[in-house]
Design a protein around this motif. Structure first.
Motif, short mmCIF file in Angstrom:
data_model
loop_
_atom_site.label_atom_id
_atom_site.label_comp_id
_atom_site.label_asym_id
_atom_site.label_seq_id
_atom_site.Cartn_x
_atom_site.Cartn_y
_atom_site.Cartn_z
N ASP A 191 0.85 -1.20 0.00
CA ASP A 191 0.00 0.00 0.00
C ASP A 191 0.89 1.25 0.00
OD1 ASP A 191 -1.71 2.11 0.50
OD2 ASP A 191 -2.76 1.16 2.16
N ALA A 192 1.07 1.81 -1.18
CA ALA A 192 1.94 2.99 -1.30
C ALA A 192 1.37 4.19 -0.54
CB ALA A 192 2.16 3.34 -2.77
N GLY A 193 0.06 4.27 -0.44
CA GLY A 193 -0.55 5.36 0.31
C GLY A 193 -0.16 5.32 1.77
N GLN A 194 -0.09 4.10 2.34
CA GLN A 194 0.33 3.96 3.73
C GLN A 194 1.80 4.37 3.89
OE1 GLN A 194 2.59 1.68 5.21
NE2 GLN A 194 2.01 1.78 7.36
N VAL A 195 2.62 4.05 2.88
CA VAL A 195 4.03 4.45 2.92
C VAL A 195 4.14 5.97 2.99
CG1 VAL A 195 6.25 4.37 1.74
CG2 VAL A 195 4.73 2.38 1.66
#
Length: 432
Positions: A191-195
């Motif tokens: 999940d790039a958004g969480q990164v």
């Protein structure tokens, strides 16, 4: 009792009086008395002391890409040892094979004008890369940039830094602190958004680098979800964070490209490698370093800083000679394009396995890497044991997953037989 007999209520004496060699990565009481002694290898097969011939479906630990006992690599090691076993590469000294390997690797790197740091393996390489990332920012005068981010389920070796950034919690447990190196944190594996949110929470001004495998190996053979690696690269660029790509497993052809960075269109600041550079014929690893990082250490000035890297066997001449011979074999025998052909076979066979077995939850593959995740009522460890009896080696990974990573030299039929054997072992377990 043979080495492969199952453990039957092991006694304290039996365990304490067992072999002197401490098994690696093992719950010792459950492997003593069951170990398979590998005596020799030939191509895609290994042979045990009790006479078994086993298809090496994991290429050792992801590394035996050209198969076992290749005479050209044995000859390269012998001839080099007869000339010079090794000589260190500290300060004014170098040796011809380490020098030649550095030039060869710079030409293969997925970015221009690479410099090469050589050492003894993947854990060494990760340690050096993480330290170099921090050294870079200290030299830049941005002293708060210390945190190394890594992904959930990540595996980066077992040196102090690799242990600290592990995304597999069991590799960080038992040392009295959450992380041997305190300035580390984990981010989502898909999940790039969480990164991006974690970067905002910690503050980009405090983050030195993000480390990622392009395809997670020990974490369960997890290829990146579409757009994930590209998003990580963008987050790094926008926030002035270094990107370290761990290609210890994927480097030198495992994904059908020399490096997975090429497959996924990623340009890291640092790239770690090991395993496939010699197909495991000699312990060797290292780091490819981009100009942004190395140039300040090459300025002609008394004030130019030193990066204190290099151990006794850094640039080992025999290991380097083996690596050079191995790279020639990869190119001459067209083994990396062959991985592309085998990828299609593996994808097809795994799709059939997924569709034909209720005990299979998910299959994943990229290049000549595959993972088969089993339902909870099946044990990947038990299936791997059953496969031994059928003449095939797999390995249980995180998430009740079976590893598939055979040598590049296998035939289509051998790959088909391997996946079919997994299906057969699942069927037999479900009938019990």
């Amino acid at each position: 009792m043979t080495m492969t007999d199952p453990v039957q209520a092991p006694t304290k004496a039996r365990l304490l009086d067992g072999p002197a060699l401490w098994p690696a990565q093992a719950h010792v009481p459950t492997v003593i008395g069951r170990q398979l002694i590998i005596e020799r290898g030939e191509g895609s097969y290994v042979f045990t002391s009790d006479g078994r011939r086993l298809f090496d479906g994991t290429a050792g630990l992801w590394h035996a890409n050209i198969g076992h006992s290749h005479p050209e690599l044995a000859r390269a090691a012998y001839e080099q040892m007869m000339r010079l076993e090794t000589h260190h590469i500290f300060a004014r000294f170098t040796n011809d094979k380490a020098h030649a390997l550095g030039e060869r690797l710079a030409g293969l790197a997925p970015f221009e004008r690479a410099k090469v740091i050589l050492n003894s393996g993947g854990s060494d390489a990760i340690d050096v890369a993480c330290k170099l990332a921090r050294r870079h920012w200290q030299r830049e005068g941005r002293s708060s940039k210390k945190v190394i981010l890594s992904r959930e389920f990540a595996y980066h070796g077992l040196h102090a830094y690799g242990t600290s950034i592990a995304g597999l919690e069991f590799n960080r447990e038992g040392y009295g602190t959450d992380s041997l190196v305190p300035e580390t944190a984990r981010v989502s594996f898909n999940d790039a958004g969480q990164v991006a949110r974690v970067v905002d929470e910690i503050g980009a001004e405090n983050i030195a680098a993000i480390v990622t495998e392009p395809i997670q190996g020990t974490g369960g053979v997890n290829p990146p979800v579409p757009g994930y690696l590209e998003a990580i690269q963008r987050i790094c660029r926008e926030n002035d964070i270094l990107l370290i790509l761990d290609e210890v497993i994927t480097g030198f052809g495992r994904t059908g490209k020399m490096f997975a960075a090429e497959r996924y269109g990623i340009q890291p600041d640092l790239l770690t490698f090991a395993k496939g550079i010699t197909s495991g014929y000699a312990p060797l690893g290292g780091v490819l370093v981009s100009p942004r990082i190395w140039e300040p250490f090459y300025v002609d000035s008394p004030a130019t800083p030193i990066f204190r890297h290099g151990a006794t066997y850094a640039g080992h001449a025999t290991a380097s000679a083996v690596a050079l011979a191995h790279l020639e074999i990869l190119e001459r025998d067209q083994l990396i394009p062959r991985v592309g052909d085998l990828e299609r076979v593996l994808h097809r066979e795994l799709a059939g396995l997924d569709a034909g077995h209720s005990g299979v939850i998910e299959v994943r593959s990229a290049g000549l890497l595959g993972g088969v995740t089993l339902a909870d009522h099946l044990s990947a460890e038990a299936i791997a044991d059953d496969l031994i009896e059928l003449g095939f080696i797999s390995r249980p990974l995180r998430g009740n997953t079976l590893q598939i990573s055979p040598p590049f030299i296998i035939s289509d039929d051998e790959l088909v037989s391997y996946v079919q054997a997994i299906g057969h072992a699942i069927n037999e377990r479900e009938r019990r």
